[in-house]
Design a protein around this motif. Structure first.
Motif, PDB file in Angstrom:
ATOM      1  N   LYS A 516      22.471  43.451  38.931  1.00 38.62           N
ATOM      2  CA  LYS A 516      21.962  44.599  38.184  1.00 38.62           C
ATOM      3  C   LYS A 516      22.976  45.739  38.105  1.00 38.62           C
ATOM      4  N   THR A 517      23.952  45.751  39.025  1.00 39.41           N
ATOM      5  CA  THR A 517      24.907  46.862  39.067  1.00 39.41           C
ATOM      6  C   THR A 517      26.355  46.396  38.922  1.00 39.41           C
ATOM      7  N   SER A 518      26.538  45.143  38.517  1.00 39.64           N
ATOM      8  CA  SER A 518      27.895  44.614  38.363  1.00 39.64           C
ATOM      9  C   SER A 518      27.881  43.496  37.333  1.00 39.64           C
ATOM     10  N   VAL A 519      29.085  43.064  36.942  1.00 36.60           N
ATOM     11  CA  VAL A 519      29.235  42.028  35.914  1.00 36.60           C
ATOM     12  C   VAL A 519      29.644  40.704  36.540  1.00 36.60           C
ATOM     13  N   THR A 520      30.546  40.757  37.525  1.00 40.83           N
ATOM     14  CA  THR A 520      30.994  39.535  38.198  1.00 40.83           C
ATOM     15  C   THR A 520      30.658  39.603  39.677  1.00 40.83           C
ATOM     16  N   ASN A 521      30.721  38.449  40.324  1.00 41.54           N
ATOM     17  CA  ASN A 521      30.564  38.432  41.775  1.00 41.54           C
ATOM     18  C   ASN A 521      31.918  38.646  42.446  1.00 41.54           C
ATOM     19  N   ARG A 522      31.975  38.464  43.749  1.00 36.86           N
ATOM     20  CA  ARG A 522      33.201  38.760  44.493  1.00 36.86           C
ATOM     21  C   ARG A 522      34.325  37.765  44.225  1.00 36.86           C
ATOM     22  N   TYR A 523      34.021  36.685  43.510  1.00 38.64           N
ATOM     23  CA  TYR A 523      35.062  35.741  43.088  1.00 38.64           C
ATOM     24  C   TYR A 523      35.375  35.872  41.594  1.00 38.64           C
ATOM     25  N   GLN A 524      34.923  36.985  41.019  1.00 36.42           N
ATOM     26  CA  GLN A 524      35.212  37.315  39.619  1.00 36.42           C
ATOM     27  C   GLN A 524      34.567  36.324  38.643  1.00 36.42           C
ATOM     28  N   GLN A 525      33.441  35.805  39.045  1.00 34.25           N
ATOM     29  CA  GLN A 525      32.640  34.853  38.283  1.00 34.25           C
ATOM     30  C   GLN A 525      31.462  35.609  37.665  1.00 34.25           C
ATOM     31  N   LEU A 526      31.226  35.413  36.375  1.00 37.46           N
ATOM     32  CA  LEU A 526      30.115  36.112  35.738  1.00 37.46           C
ATOM     33  C   LEU A 526      28.804  35.768  36.427  1.00 37.46           C
ATOM     34  N   HIS A 527      27.993  36.782  36.701  1.00 39.87           N
ATOM     35  CA  HIS A 527      26.680  36.534  37.269  1.00 39.87           C
ATOM     36  C   HIS A 527      25.826  35.678  36.331  1.00 39.87           C
ATOM     37  N   GLU A 528      26.023  35.846  35.031  1.00 41.26           N
ATOM     38  CA  GLU A 528      25.133  35.233  34.046  1.00 41.26           C
ATOM     39  C   GLU A 528      25.692  33.962  33.412  1.00 41.26           C
ATOM     40  N   ALA A 529      26.907  33.570  33.748  1.00 40.62           N
ATOM     41  CA  ALA A 529      27.491  32.333  33.224  1.00 40.62           C
ATOM     42  C   ALA A 529      28.456  31.822  34.283  1.00 40.62           C
ATOM     43  N   GLU A 530      28.024  30.846  35.052  1.00 43.73           N
ATOM     44  CA  GLU A 530      28.758  30.452  36.257  1.00 43.73           C
ATOM     45  C   GLU A 530      30.107  29.808  35.978  1.00 43.73           C
ATOM     46  N   ASN A 531      30.357  29.382  34.736  1.00 46.04           N
ATOM     47  CA  ASN A 531      31.663  28.775  34.433  1.00 46.04           C
ATOM     48  C   ASN A 531      32.564  29.717  33.634  1.00 46.04           C
ATOM     49  N   VAL A 532      32.336  31.019  33.743  1.00 44.81           N
ATOM     50  CA  VAL A 532      33.206  32.036  33.139  1.00 44.81           C
ATOM     51  C   VAL A 532      33.715  32.961  34.236  1.00 44.81           C
ATOM     52  N   PHE A 533      35.026  33.131  34.291  1.00 47.24           N
ATOM     53  CA  PHE A 533      35.671  33.972  35.293  1.00 47.24           C
ATOM     54  C   PHE A 533      36.558  34.997  34.595  1.00 47.24           C
ATOM     55  N   ILE A 534      36.826  36.108  35.288  1.00 44.86           N
ATOM     56  CA  ILE A 534      37.681  37.174  34.750  1.00 44.86           C
ATOM     57  C   ILE A 534      38.767  37.456  35.779  1.00 44.86           C
ATOM     58  N   THR A 535      40.034  37.283  35.369  1.00 43.72           N
ATOM     59  CA  THR A 535      41.136  37.457  36.334  1.00 43.72           C
ATOM     60  C   THR A 535      42.115  38.546  35.930  1.00 43.72           C
ATOM     61  N   ASP A 536      41.709  39.459  35.045  1.00 46.17           N
ATOM     62  CA  ASP A 536      42.528  40.644  34.793  1.00 46.17           C
ATOM     63  C   ASP A 536      41.994  41.776  35.671  1.00 46.17           C
ATOM     64  N   ALA A 537      42.252  43.028  35.297  1.00 37.91           N
ATOM     65  CA  ALA A 537      41.842  44.159  36.129  1.00 37.91           C
ATOM     66  C   ALA A 537      40.424  44.632  35.842  1.00 37.91           C
ATOM     67  N   GLY A 538      39.706  43.953  34.947  1.00 36.16           N
ATOM     68  CA  GLY A 538      38.341  44.345  34.649  1.00 36.16           C
ATOM     69  C   GLY A 538      37.428  44.380  35.865  1.00 36.16           C
ATOM     70  N   PRO A 539      37.499  43.393  36.793  1.00 37.77           N
ATOM     71  CA  PRO A 539      36.582  43.412  37.937  1.00 37.77           C
ATOM     72  C   PRO A 539      36.868  44.482  38.983  1.00 37.77           C
ATOM     73  N   PHE A 540      37.944  45.258  38.846  1.00 36.28           N
ATOM     74  CA  PHE A 540      38.255  46.296  39.830  1.00 36.28           C
ATOM     75  C   PHE A 540      37.104  47.303  39.899  1.00 36.28           C
ATOM     76  N   VAL A 541      36.686  47.619  41.115  1.00 37.31           N
ATOM     77  CA  VAL A 541      35.671  48.648  41.312  1.00 37.31           C
ATOM     78  C   VAL A 541      36.310  50.033  41.300  1.00 37.31           C
ATOM     79  N   SER A 542      37.535  50.120  41.765  1.00 40.32           N
ATOM     80  CA  SER A 542      38.290  51.374  41.741  1.00 40.32           C
ATOM     81  C   SER A 542      39.767  51.039  41.637  1.00 40.32           C
ATOM     82  N   GLN A 543      40.562  52.043  41.343  1.00 45.63           N
ATOM     83  CA  GLN A 543      41.962  51.807  41.003  1.00 45.63           C
ATOM     84  C   GLN A 543      42.916  51.947  42.183  1.00 45.63           C
TER      85      GLN A 543
END
Length: 572
Positions: A516-543
């Motif tokens: 409810k408060t994030s897009v990916t889990n701690r392995y940068q895997q979409l909560h809503e699509a388990e076979n989609v991952f994000i490996t750029d800086a989008g998953p950063f919580v802070s800089q």
């Protein structure tokens, strides 16, 4: 429009070939996977003559190397910029955000400053320190093994300093400070500011047979023909093509969306070939988005389906939210004692040999977080706008300089190398109301809806920039120098760069344990699509007050190992 589907089913489709995409390509190919890399720009290899700009003279450019056609100059290895013809972006409520896109194999890693800093333990849990923003769901101990691997695979020079929140790594020998940096060291240390050798990913000694060693031409921004500096293409993707997996490159391919099935799982991507303007589809078991924080958000938001009506992975309505860039404020100085310098080759690496990490306790300051100081100057290759501006010398110091012919040559020789400058690069607070979204009425030349930005600096960032300027003036005074130009005022946000200008944008697909408060889990895997991952800086919580590339690389390696493990277990 007729869409042509490719028959091959890949183990993984990777969108973007920069730091995050390049690392994912290397790890997955080494594991034996069949990988497709989809890149918006053309092929690029600085070792091939048709791509080389390294060691060229300014007169070989019709503009003498000036940045009038390309944002960092004719010789810079950045194909793209803040403005790209046919690919607009818009703004909301009068706010500003300048979005840099480097469309080429290897992305921004071909021209970046290669400042390779680890985030520290405090950077992952800063809410515990000052109550602002959110903690990451992971800590330094989770990322450290991958920082170590990145250091050893890619190579980074530096020194072990045992400083709090500035983790040491596995370092190659650092180059010695140059004259202007010795002046900076004197001025900074007199002000109680630490100065240590830079931590940058150029090879000062040989680490393998695939890459050469830096020969100190000072032109890393042109991309190195002997692969002595780190670029994702030369150091990750090219070696991946020689590994036991299969790597297929799809360049000049603009991804429109991630395709999904009736269960909402990703089936591949749809892209438009920039050469024939036809649309194609690739099929894959896993989709990895590494197109950069904003481009990835754009792809997700454009990936609408009955199962994902708000965009893929956007059930929380947080895709594009919490966008933030590093703060940046700069100052230049004229140092009279550096006039009439003896001319000699002091090029060094392409960037700073020393820098200052954050050194203060925020409890005694009126702003949170911090910044590091980057240093520039010296006697680099003169080209158009190389640092001697007669108008500035005349205006601020009453010096009669410039003109034409012999008088100009005398003045250039006199003042060459007497100007140096500093740039503060700091941490902004991630805020939900800084975001990018899809513009409802505007599309690019490929018919793909574009991004619209909403971004404002807060007083936290303005006060940080004011502190930067005060610090710079103290250092300049300690060096015996004179500031070039007046002190930036509050009305000028104390010299704060427009958001996006530092090109460190992060946070649009933040990670977290709660869907409810994030897009990916701690392995940068979409909560809503388990076979989609994000490996750029989008998953950063802070800089953090560090550049983000080394953390992108480490987290991409971590996520990629997780993908291999999950594929073996047939969980995805």
């Amino acid at each position: 429009m007729q869409i042509k589907a490719q028959p091959t089913v890949y183990d993984a489709i990777i969108v973007g070939s920069g730091a995050g995409g390049g690392m994912a390509t290397k790890v997955l190919a080494d594991a034996g996977l069949k990988v497709a890399v989809v890149e918006a720009g053309p092929y690029f290899d600085p070792a091939l003559p048709e791509y080389q700009t390294q060691l060229k003279w300014p007169y070989e450019s019709p503009r003498r190397g000036a940045g009038t056609v390309r944002p960092f100059g004719d010789f810079d290895a950045a194909w793209g910029g803040w403005e790209i013809e046919g690919q607009p972006y818009t703004h909301k409520d009068g706010t500003k955000f300048d979005w840099f896109r480097s469309q080429m194999l290897g992305g921004r890693t071909n021209h970046w400053g290669r400042i390779s800093l680890r985030f520290g333990p405090r950077d992952f849990k800063h809410k515990d320190v000052d109550g602002l923003g959110d903690n990451w769901p992971i800590g330094y101990e989770d990322v450290k093994p991958y920082y170590d691997k990145v250091d050893k695979l890619i190579g980074v020079f530096g020194s072990r300093e045992n400083l709090p929140n500035e983790p040491d790594g596995f370092f190659l020998p650092p180059p010695k400070p140059r004259l202007h940096e010795l002046y900076y060291i004197k001025g900074a240390r007199k002000a109680g500011i630490p100065v240590i050798p830079s931590r940058m990913s150029m090879l000062t000694k040989k680490i393998n047979n695939e890459r050469g060693v830096c020969f100190y031409c000072g032109q890393c921004n042109r991309a190195c023909q002997v692969y002595a500096d780190f670029s994702a293409g030369t150091c990750l993707i090219f070696p991946a093509q020689k590994s036991r997996g299969q790597v297929d490159l799809f360049v000049n391919s603009m991804v429109r969306e991630v395709t999904t099935d009736q269960e909402g799982r990703a089936t591949g991507v749809s892209y438009i070939n920039r050469e024939d303007r036809k649309e194609y589809q690739l099929r894959g078991k896993v989709v990895i988005l590494a197109a950069s924080a904003c481009s990835t958000a754009r792809i997700l938001l454009n990936s609408k389906s009955p199962q994902h009506p708000n965009g893929l992975g956007n059930g929380s309505d947080l895709v594009g939210k919490y966008l933030h860039d590093s703060t940046g404020s700069s100052r230049a100085a004229f140092v009279p004692s550096l006039m009439n310098r003896e001319l000699y080759n002091e090029d060094g690496v392409g960037g700073m040999h020393v820098y200052s990490p954050w050194w203060l306790d925020n409890k005694s300051l009126d702003f949170p977080r911090g910044y590091h100081i980057e240093v520039w100057g010296g006697m680099g290759m003169p080209n158009y706008g190389f640092g001697f501006n007669p108008n500035e010398f005349n205006k601020f110091f009453g010096l009669k300089t410039g003109g034409y012919g012999e008088q100009l040559r005398k003045d250039v020789r006199k003042y060459y190398g007497s100007v140096l400058g500093f740039g503060g690069r700091g941490e902004a607070i991630a805020r939900k109301d800084n975001y990018c979204e899809i513009d409802p009425t505007t599309v690019d030349e490929f018919g793909i809806p574009v991004l619209r930005f909403h971004y404002k600096w807060s007083d936290y960032e303005r006060k940080q920039a004011r502190h930067m300027q005060e610090t710079f003036e103290e250092i300049i005074h300690n060096m015996g120098g004179e500031p070039l130009g007046p002190t930036p005022t509050a009305e000028q946000d104390y010299g704060l760069e427009t958001p996006g200008r530092i090109i460190h944008e992060v946070g649009t697909t933040r990670m977290g344990d709660d869907p409810k408060t994030s897009v990916t889990n701690r392995y940068q895997q979409l909560h809503e699509a388990e076979n989609v991952f994000i490996t750029d800086a989008g998953p950063f919580v802070s800089q953090a007050d560090k550049n983000c590339t080394w953390t992108i690389l480490a987290l991409s390696w971590r996520a990629s190992e997780y993908i291999v493990d999950q594929l073996k277990q047939q969980n995805i």
